[in-house]
Write a protein that holds these residues in place. Structure first.
Motif, PDB file in Angstrom:
ATOM      1  N   PHE A 163       0.846  -1.179   0.000  1.00 24.18           N
ATOM      2  CA  PHE A 163       0.000   0.000   0.000  1.00 24.18           C
ATOM      3  C   PHE A 163       0.886   1.234   0.000  1.00 24.18           C
ATOM      4  CE2 PHE A 163      -2.451   3.252   2.437  1.00 24.18           C
ATOM      5  CZ  PHE A 163      -3.373   3.523   1.441  1.00 24.18           C
ATOM      6  N   LEU A 164       0.729   2.074  -1.006  1.00 24.81           N
ATOM      7  CA  LEU A 164       1.441   3.345  -1.094  1.00 24.81           C
ATOM      8  C   LEU A 164       0.557   4.380  -0.419  1.00 24.81           C
ATOM      9  CD1 LEU A 164       3.576   5.327  -2.037  1.00 24.81           C
ATOM     10  CD2 LEU A 164       2.593   5.223  -4.335  1.00 24.81           C
ATOM     11  N   ASP A 165       0.868   4.643   0.832  1.00 23.98           N
ATOM     12  CA  ASP A 165       0.053   5.522   1.657  1.00 23.98           C
ATOM     13  C   ASP A 165       0.237   6.978   1.275  1.00 23.98           C
ATOM     14  OD1 ASP A 165      -1.724   6.144   3.772  1.00 23.98           O
ATOM     15  OD2 ASP A 165      -0.043   6.492   5.134  1.00 23.98           O
ATOM     16  N   SER A 166       1.451   7.358   0.927  1.00 25.09           N
ATOM     17  CA  SER A 166       1.709   8.750   0.581  1.00 25.09           C
ATOM     18  C   SER A 166       2.955   8.848  -0.284  1.00 25.09           C
ATOM     19  CB  SER A 166       1.914   9.573   1.860  1.00 25.09           C
ATOM     20  OG  SER A 166       2.260  10.913   1.565  1.00 25.09           O
ATOM     21  N   ILE A 167       2.912   9.754  -1.226  1.00 27.83           N
ATOM     22  CA  ILE A 167       4.092  10.134  -1.990  1.00 27.83           C
ATOM     23  C   ILE A 167       4.108  11.649  -1.978  1.00 27.83           C
ATOM     24  CG2 ILE A 167       2.838   9.939  -4.173  1.00 27.83           C
ATOM     25  CD1 ILE A 167       5.566   9.195  -5.482  1.00 27.83           C
ATOM     26  N   ALA A 168       5.261  12.222  -1.664  1.00 28.35           N
ATOM     27  CA  ALA A 168       5.374  13.674  -1.573  1.00 28.35           C
ATOM     28  C   ALA A 168       6.691  14.118  -2.187  1.00 28.35           C
ATOM     29  CB  ALA A 168       5.297  14.126  -0.112  1.00 28.35           C
ATOM     30  N   VAL A 169       6.616  15.111  -3.046  1.00 28.81           N
ATOM     31  CA  VAL A 169       7.800  15.711  -3.648  1.00 28.81           C
ATOM     32  C   VAL A 169       7.769  17.195  -3.302  1.00 28.81           C
ATOM     33  CG1 VAL A 169       8.990  16.246  -5.807  1.00 28.81           C
ATOM     34  CG2 VAL A 169       7.857  14.028  -5.522  1.00 28.81           C
ATOM     35  N   HIS A 170       8.883  17.704  -2.798  1.00 24.54           N
ATOM     36  CA  HIS A 170       8.940  19.126  -2.469  1.00 24.54           C
ATOM     37  C   HIS A 170       8.708  19.933  -3.739  1.00 24.54           C
ATOM     38  CE1 HIS A 170      10.368  23.026  -1.212  1.00 24.54           C
ATOM     39  NE2 HIS A 170      10.190  22.610   0.041  1.00 24.54           N
ATOM     40  N   PRO A 171       7.863  20.970  -3.680  1.00 21.38           N
ATOM     41  CA  PRO A 171       7.587  21.767  -4.880  1.00 21.38           C
ATOM     42  C   PRO A 171       8.853  22.293  -5.566  1.00 21.38           C
ATOM     43  CG  PRO A 171       6.035  22.325  -3.154  1.00 21.38           C
ATOM     44  CD  PRO A 171       7.056  21.411  -2.533  1.00 21.38           C
ATOM     45  N   GLY A 172       9.890  22.556  -4.811  1.00 23.51           N
ATOM     46  CA  GLY A 172      11.139  23.025  -5.394  1.00 23.51           C
ATOM     47  C   GLY A 172      11.860  21.976  -6.220  1.00 23.51           C
ATOM     48  N   ALA A 173      11.438  20.727  -6.105  1.00 22.47           N
ATOM     49  CA  ALA A 173      12.063  19.637  -6.860  1.00 22.47           C
ATOM     50  C   ALA A 173      11.184  19.138  -8.004  1.00 22.47           C
ATOM     51  CB  ALA A 173      12.395  18.479  -5.909  1.00 22.47           C
ATOM     52  N   HIS A 174      10.049  19.780  -8.236  1.00 21.66           N
ATOM     53  CA  HIS A 174       9.175  19.363  -9.338  1.00 21.66           C
ATOM     54  C   HIS A 174       9.919  19.453 -10.662  1.00 21.66           C
ATOM     55  CE1 HIS A 174       5.113  20.129  -7.109  1.00 21.66           C
ATOM     56  NE2 HIS A 174       5.813  19.132  -6.596  1.00 21.66           N
ATOM     57  N   GLY A 175       9.618  18.500 -11.542  1.00 18.24           N
ATOM     58  CA  GLY A 175      10.221  18.498 -12.871  1.00 18.24           C
ATOM     59  C   GLY A 175      11.615  17.889 -12.928  1.00 18.24           C
ATOM     60  N   ARG A 176      12.073  17.308 -11.837  1.00 13.48           N
ATOM     61  CA  ARG A 176      13.419  16.728 -11.784  1.00 13.48           C
ATOM     62  C   ARG A 176      13.398  15.200 -11.777  1.00 13.48           C
ATOM     63  NH1 ARG A 176      16.498  19.721  -7.044  1.00 13.48           N
ATOM     64  NH2 ARG A 176      17.983  18.092  -7.579  1.00 13.48           N
ATOM     65  N   GLY A 177      12.229  14.598 -11.948  1.00  9.40           N
ATOM     66  CA  GLY A 177      12.144  13.139 -11.982  1.00  9.40           C
ATOM     67  C   GLY A 177      12.078  12.488 -10.618  1.00  9.40           C
ATOM     68  N   VAL A 178      11.881  13.275  -9.571  1.00  9.81           N
ATOM     69  CA  VAL A 178      11.850  12.724  -8.211  1.00  9.81           C
ATOM     70  C   VAL A 178      10.653  11.795  -8.031  1.00  9.81           C
ATOM     71  CG1 VAL A 178      11.689  13.291  -5.751  1.00  9.81           C
ATOM     72  CG2 VAL A 178      13.122  14.687  -7.269  1.00  9.81           C
ATOM     73  N   GLY A 179       9.468  12.220  -8.454  1.00 10.92           N
ATOM     74  CA  GLY A 179       8.279  11.382  -8.328  1.00 10.92           C
ATOM     75  C   GLY A 179       8.421  10.085  -9.106  1.00 10.92           C
ATOM     76  N   ARG A 180       8.950  10.178 -10.312  1.00 13.33           N
ATOM     77  CA  ARG A 180       9.172   8.983 -11.137  1.00 13.33           C
ATOM     78  C   ARG A 180      10.132   8.021 -10.435  1.00 13.33           C
ATOM     79  NH1 ARG A 180      10.366  11.453 -15.522  1.00 13.33           N
ATOM     80  NH2 ARG A 180      12.566  11.712 -15.054  1.00 13.33           N
ATOM     81  N   ARG A 181      11.193   8.551  -9.870  1.00 15.80           N
ATOM     82  CA  ARG A 181      12.170   7.729  -9.145  1.00 15.80           C
ATOM     83  C   ARG A 181      11.508   7.027  -7.946  1.00 15.80           C
ATOM     84  NH1 ARG A 181      15.202  11.520  -8.397  1.00 15.80           N
ATOM     85  NH2 ARG A 181      16.362  11.180 -10.312  1.00 15.80           N
ATOM     86  N   LEU A 182      10.669   7.768  -7.236  1.00 20.01           N
ATOM     87  CA  LEU A 182       9.995   7.188  -6.077  1.00 20.01           C
ATOM     88  C   LEU A 182       9.010   6.098  -6.498  1.00 20.01           C
ATOM     89  CD1 LEU A 182       9.468  10.455  -4.032  1.00 20.01           C
ATOM     90  CD2 LEU A 182      10.885   8.495  -3.338  1.00 20.01           C
ATOM     91  N   LEU A 183       8.270   6.323  -7.581  1.00 24.60           N
ATOM     92  CA  LEU A 183       7.334   5.299  -8.045  1.00 24.60           C
ATOM     93  C   LEU A 183       8.068   4.048  -8.517  1.00 24.60           C
ATOM     94  CD1 LEU A 183       4.663   7.497  -9.874  1.00 24.60           C
ATOM     95  CD2 LEU A 183       4.377   6.201  -7.734  1.00 24.60           C
ATOM     96  N   ARG A 184       9.212   4.222  -9.164  1.00 21.32           N
ATOM     97  CA  ARG A 184      10.010   3.045  -9.557  1.00 21.32           C
ATOM     98  C   ARG A 184      10.493   2.296  -8.315  1.00 21.32           C
ATOM     99  NH1 ARG A 184      12.824   6.385 -13.579  1.00 21.32           N
ATOM    100  NH2 ARG A 184      14.532   6.425 -12.086  1.00 21.32           N
ATOM    101  N   PHE A 185      10.887   3.042  -7.303  1.00 24.47           N
ATOM    102  CA  PHE A 185      11.319   2.413  -6.052  1.00 24.47           C
ATOM    103  C   PHE A 185      10.182   1.595  -5.438  1.00 24.47           C
ATOM    104  CE2 PHE A 185      11.098   2.453  -1.463  1.00 24.47           C
ATOM    105  CZ  PHE A 185      12.235   1.726  -1.148  1.00 24.47           C
ATOM    106  N   VAL A 186       8.980   2.155  -5.417  1.00 20.44           N
ATOM    107  CA  VAL A 186       7.834   1.445  -4.832  1.00 20.44           C
ATOM    108  C   VAL A 186       7.614   0.121  -5.549  1.00 20.44           C
ATOM    109  CG1 VAL A 186       5.319   1.529  -4.519  1.00 20.44           C
ATOM    110  CG2 VAL A 186       6.725   3.510  -3.892  1.00 20.44           C
TER     111      VAL A 186
END
Length: 158
Positions: A82-105
């Motif tokens: 269960f992916l309860d929460s994913i959060a990326v700091h707004p200052g890091a948007h557009g840098r692939g952080v969310g994509r990296r986290l989803l791949r990790f999950v």
């Protein structure tokens, strides 16, 4: 080359986990009319339970880190992660952080031998409803849980 890494959060990360979570979810408070559940989570307890993983950037700060850029809160259940929460700091948007986290999950679920990942998002967080299908998530149902109108998703890992 990716400079960021994903690692288990430690107790000293709790203030950053709270700060990133609050920064990521704060814009939704007015839109959904209620504080998003991740903002009210017991971050220290989640970190202590091994549920939180962060991505940070190497740098010159404490312990060689420039700071936590994003995080996921996950919990293994019977048959799924269960992916309860994913959060990326707004200052890091557009840098692939969310994509990296989803791949990790996905990788974490596979490492635990779990065949799918489940999550939900508030129905008024329409940005998420555009993002999750691009990463292989299918809508399962829409359900109201207390003050939250949620769209539930599932991603089968083959």
């Amino acid at each position: 080359m990716e400079r960021e890494r994903v690692r288990p959060a430690v107790a000293s990360d709790v203030p950053a986990v709270k700060a990133v979570t609050d920064a990521a979810y704060r814009p939704y408070v007015e839109r959904i009319g209620v504080v998003p559940q991740p903002m009210e989570a017991d971050h220290a307890a989640d970190v202590a339970a091994g549920k939180v993983f962060v991505t940070d950037e190497p740098g010159t700060g404490p312990a060689g880190l420039a700071g936590v850029l994003g995080l996921v809160v996950v919990e293994a259940s019977a048959g799924h992660l269960f992916l309860d929460s994913i959060a990326v700091h707004p200052g890091a948007h557009g840098r692939g952080v969310g994509r990296r986290l989803l791949r990790f999950v996905d990788a974490h679920a596979r490492a635990l031998g779990l065949p799918e990942v489940r999550l939900y998002t508030n129905a008024l967080m329409w940005e998420n409803q555009e993002i999750y299908p691009r990463y292989g998530y299918d809508v399962v149902e829409r359900r109201v849980d207390g003050p939250y109108d949620r769209v539930h998703y599932r991603k089968r890992l083959l």
